[in-house]
Design a protein around this motif. Structure first.
Motif, short mmCIF file in Angstrom:
data_model
loop_
_atom_site.label_atom_id
_atom_site.label_comp_id
_atom_site.label_asym_id
_atom_site.label_seq_id
_atom_site.Cartn_x
_atom_site.Cartn_y
_atom_site.Cartn_z
N LYS A 174 0.82 -1.21 0.00
CA LYS A 174 0.00 0.00 0.00
C LYS A 174 0.86 1.26 0.00
O LYS A 174 0.57 2.22 -0.73
N LEU A 175 1.94 1.26 0.80
CA LEU A 175 2.79 2.44 0.91
C LEU A 175 3.62 2.68 -0.35
O LEU A 175 3.81 3.82 -0.78
N GLN A 176 4.11 1.60 -0.93
CA GLN A 176 5.03 1.76 -2.05
C GLN A 176 4.35 1.75 -3.42
O GLN A 176 4.89 2.29 -4.39
N LYS A 177 3.17 1.17 -3.49
CA LYS A 177 2.44 1.13 -4.76
C LYS A 177 0.99 1.53 -4.52
O LYS A 177 0.06 0.74 -4.74
N PRO A 178 0.76 2.75 -4.06
CA PRO A 178 -0.60 3.14 -3.67
C PRO A 178 -1.63 3.04 -4.78
O PRO A 178 -2.76 2.60 -4.53
N GLU A 179 -1.27 3.41 -6.00
CA GLU A 179 -2.24 3.35 -7.09
C GLU A 179 -2.59 1.91 -7.43
O GLU A 179 -3.77 1.56 -7.62
N GLU A 180 -1.56 1.05 -7.50
CA GLU A 180 -1.82 -0.37 -7.78
C GLU A 180 -2.64 -1.00 -6.66
O GLU A 180 -3.52 -1.82 -6.90
N PHE A 181 -2.31 -0.63 -5.42
CA PHE A 181 -3.04 -1.17 -4.27
C PHE A 181 -4.53 -0.81 -4.37
O PHE A 181 -5.40 -1.67 -4.20
N ASN A 182 -4.79 0.45 -4.68
CA ASN A 182 -6.18 0.90 -4.78
C ASN A 182 -6.92 0.25 -5.94
O ASN A 182 -8.13 0.02 -5.86
N GLN A 183 -6.20 -0.10 -6.99
CA GLN A 183 -6.84 -0.67 -8.17
C GLN A 183 -6.93 -2.20 -8.12
O GLN A 183 -7.93 -2.79 -8.53
N ILE A 185 -5.94 -4.44 -5.32
CA ILE A 185 -6.15 -5.18 -4.07
C ILE A 185 -7.35 -4.66 -3.29
O ILE A 185 -8.24 -5.43 -2.91
N LEU A 186 -7.40 -3.37 -3.04
CA LEU A 186 -8.44 -2.81 -2.18
C LEU A 186 -9.86 -3.15 -2.62
O LEU A 186 -10.71 -3.43 -1.76
N PRO A 187 -10.17 -3.18 -3.92
CA PRO A 187 -11.56 -3.49 -4.32
C PRO A 187 -12.05 -4.86 -3.88
O PRO A 187 -13.26 -5.09 -3.79
N HIS A 188 -11.12 -5.76 -3.59
CA HIS A 188 -11.53 -7.12 -3.20
C HIS A 188 -11.90 -7.23 -1.72
O HIS A 188 -12.37 -8.28 -1.28
N PHE A 189 -11.67 -6.17 -0.95
CA PHE A 189 -12.04 -6.18 0.46
C PHE A 189 -13.45 -5.63 0.63
O PHE A 189 -13.72 -4.85 1.54
N PHE A 190 -14.34 -6.01 -0.24
CA PHE A 190 -15.67 -5.43 -0.21
C PHE A 190 -16.59 -6.23 0.70
O PHE A 190 -16.44 -7.43 0.88
N GLY A 191 -17.56 -5.52 1.30
CA GLY A 191 -18.60 -6.19 2.07
C GLY A 191 -18.13 -6.67 3.43
O GLY A 191 -16.96 -6.93 3.66
N THR A 192 -19.05 -6.74 4.37
CA THR A 192 -18.77 -7.27 5.70
C THR A 192 -19.81 -8.33 6.03
O THR A 192 -20.84 -8.43 5.37
N MET A 193 -19.53 -9.11 7.06
CA MET A 193 -20.48 -10.11 7.51
C MET A 193 -20.97 -9.72 8.89
O MET A 193 -20.28 -9.90 9.88
N PHE A 275 -10.48 -17.83 4.52
CA PHE A 275 -10.42 -16.37 4.39
C PHE A 275 -11.76 -15.76 3.97
O PHE A 275 -11.80 -14.68 3.39
N GLN A 276 -12.86 -16.39 4.30
CA GLN A 276 -14.16 -15.92 3.83
C GLN A 276 -14.52 -14.53 4.33
O GLN A 276 -15.21 -13.78 3.65
N ILE A 277 -14.10 -14.18 5.53
CA ILE A 277 -14.51 -12.88 6.07
C ILE A 277 -13.34 -11.93 6.19
O ILE A 277 -13.36 -10.98 6.99
N MET A 278 -12.30 -12.15 5.39
CA MET A 278 -11.18 -11.23 5.39
C MET A 278 -11.66 -9.83 5.03
O MET A 278 -12.66 -9.65 4.34
N ALA A 279 -10.93 -8.82 5.50
CA ALA A 279 -11.36 -7.44 5.30
C ALA A 279 -10.15 -6.51 5.31
O ALA A 279 -9.01 -6.94 5.56
N TYR A 280 -10.39 -5.26 5.03
CA TYR A 280 -9.39 -4.21 5.15
C TYR A 280 -9.70 -3.48 6.45
O TYR A 280 -10.71 -2.79 6.56
N GLY A 281 -8.85 -3.68 7.45
CA GLY A 281 -9.18 -3.13 8.75
C GLY A 281 -8.00 -3.06 9.69
O GLY A 281 -6.83 -3.04 9.29
N ASN A 282 -8.30 -3.07 10.98
CA ASN A 282 -7.33 -2.88 12.05
C ASN A 282 -6.61 -4.19 12.36
O ASN A 282 -7.24 -5.16 12.79
N PRO A 283 -5.29 -4.27 12.18
CA PRO A 283 -4.56 -5.53 12.44
C PRO A 283 -4.65 -5.99 13.88
O PRO A 283 -4.52 -7.19 14.16
N ALA A 284 -4.86 -5.06 14.81
CA ALA A 284 -4.97 -5.45 16.21
C ALA A 284 -6.16 -6.36 16.46
O ALA A 284 -6.16 -7.14 17.42
N CYS A 285 -7.18 -6.30 15.60
CA CYS A 285 -8.32 -7.22 15.72
C CYS A 285 -7.85 -8.66 15.61
O CYS A 285 -8.26 -9.53 16.39
#
Length: 404
Positions: A174-183, A185-193, A275-285
């Motif tokens: 994310k830090l080194q390739k922000p545009e690639e990350f946003n395009q 990787i990030l879109p796949h962290f959609f939805g919550t359970m 990895f069914q409920i993987m998400a983009y969130g707080n690693p401390a969780c």
């Protein structure tokens, strides 16, 4: 649940003009060991161009047959998310590590073979023919540990370092390739359970847990606060991303979702699964959930030591990926711990304790579950570890000021 058109799922096994011959399948897990999908033991028989027969040991994940389970697990979202982990995100992260001279940076992911969301190649929706095929890790010497014992200190240290590597590698990308990350990787962290329990189910849990807390002098004064927190049942599985620490999180790392390989009783490597409920969130969780659900109870006084082991390795990986670590202080991560605990992780742990400590063979099969009330485990079906772990978790979270 016969797997249809299996040849379309096992392309890597057929390279070099190999021919599919047949396959065998059987249910892999006992009732209560997994809820979000059907998992089959799969053996695929192939033949190479010289007529030599091969035997490939795999597992197949299929959608649950129960419409109720599909609804609460949001299968149409979560099944697709897990596929994206294997066919998109892991390859990108591994390639990123290799760019920095770190080969095999993420060895704790299983081998991906193939997947689909439907038999219809034009479909964009998950249906009952969706499937994910992976290598059967048990044939590589990996085992699922006893959930009624938990992980010892040495195993916990290994798992926390692997978890730190997963979190830090994602942040590094994310830090080194922000545009690639946003395009990419990030879109796949959609939805919550959201486990949206109804009021009757919540009250049953509160009565069950409250009776345990009321009898313990070290926890009785926290009883009302805990029961109030349990009203937030529908909020968990909802970690909010906070920068700069936001990263890919598993959200369900307990004993059954990690496999270990041992040599002479010592853990040498791990595999993260489910990895069914993987998400983009707080690693401390992930850190809190792993420790409090899965470390041996007698080790929970070492939580601060475990967190430091995780954090030190997290920083090491960021440095190896040539990232600026100035914003990643231990004090800042401690704030993430507080936020994770009071946001939803305490509630998440509470409700999962009954599920993860249901006696073997006493859980309802997912085909029989028709409503939220089926999730409430009767006291007689709970392992004694449930009561011990509940009291320790409440006492420790209370001592740290982590009960919301």
């Amino acid at each position: 649940m016969e797997i249809q058109n299996i040849k379309d799922l096992i392309g890597p096994l057929l390279k070099g003009n190999k021919k599919y011959l047949s396959h065998e399948q059987e249910k892999l897990l006992q009732v209560g060991e997994n809820y979000g999908s059907v998992i089959l033991k799969l053996v695929v028989y192939c033949e190479d161009e010289n007529g030599k027969k091969e035997e490939h040991h795999c597992i197949a994940k299929l959608v649950p047959p129960s419409s109720y389970i599909q609804k609460i697990f949001k299968t149409k979202i979560t099944f697709k998310k897990e596929i994206r982990i294997y066919d998109t995100i892991i390859p990108l992260l591994r390639s990123f590590g290799e760019e920095h001279g770190l080969k095999n940076l993420l060895p704790f992911f299983g081998k991906y073979i193939g997947s689909r969301i439907s038999l219809n190649p034009k479909s964009v929706d998950v249906d009952n023919d969706a499937a994910l095929i992976l290598r059967n890790l048990s044939y590589d010497g990996y085992v699922v540990c006893d959930r009624f014992i938990g992980f010892n200190k040495e195993t916990m240290e290994l798992l926390l370092k692997d978890l730190a590597t997963m979190h830090a590698t994602t942040i590094g990308y994310k830090l080194q390739k922000p545009e690639e990350f946003n395009q990419k990787i990030l879109p796949h962290f959609f939805g919550t359970m959201d486990w949206d329990y109804n009021d009757i189910t919540i009250e049953k849990y509160q009565d069950q847990y409250g009776a345990v807390l009321e009898k313990d002098p070290n926890c009785s004064h926290l009883r009302q606060k805990v029961l109030h927190s349990m009203n937030k049942a529908g909020c968990y599985y909802g970690s909010k991303p906070r920068e700069p620490f936001a990263t890919m999180i598993h959200q369900d790392l307990w004993v059954n979702n990690m496999m270990l390989k041992f040599i002479d009783g010592k853990p040498i490597s791990s595999k993260f699964i489910d990895f069914q409920i993987m998400a983009y969130g707080n690693p401390a969780c992930d850190v809190l959930f792993l420790i409090y659900t899965s470390a041996q109870i007698d080790l929970l006084h070492l939580v601060d030591d475990f967190v430091k082991i995780y954090f030190d390795h997290f920083i090491t990986i960021l440095k190896n990926l040539h990232c600026d670590i100035s914003n990643f202080t231990f004090e800042a991560f401690q704030n993430e711990m507080y936020t994770a605990a009071t946001d939803f992780t305490f509630v998440h742990i509470l409700y999962m304790l009954a599920i993860t400590n249901t006696l073997t063979g006493k859980a309802k099969d997912i085909t029989e579950m028709t409503g939220h009330e089926d999730c409430v485990v009767p006291n007689e079906n709970l392992h004694e570890l449930f009561y011990r772990r509940l009291l320790v978790v409440v006492k420790e979270f209370g001592r740290k000021g982590w009960i919301p």
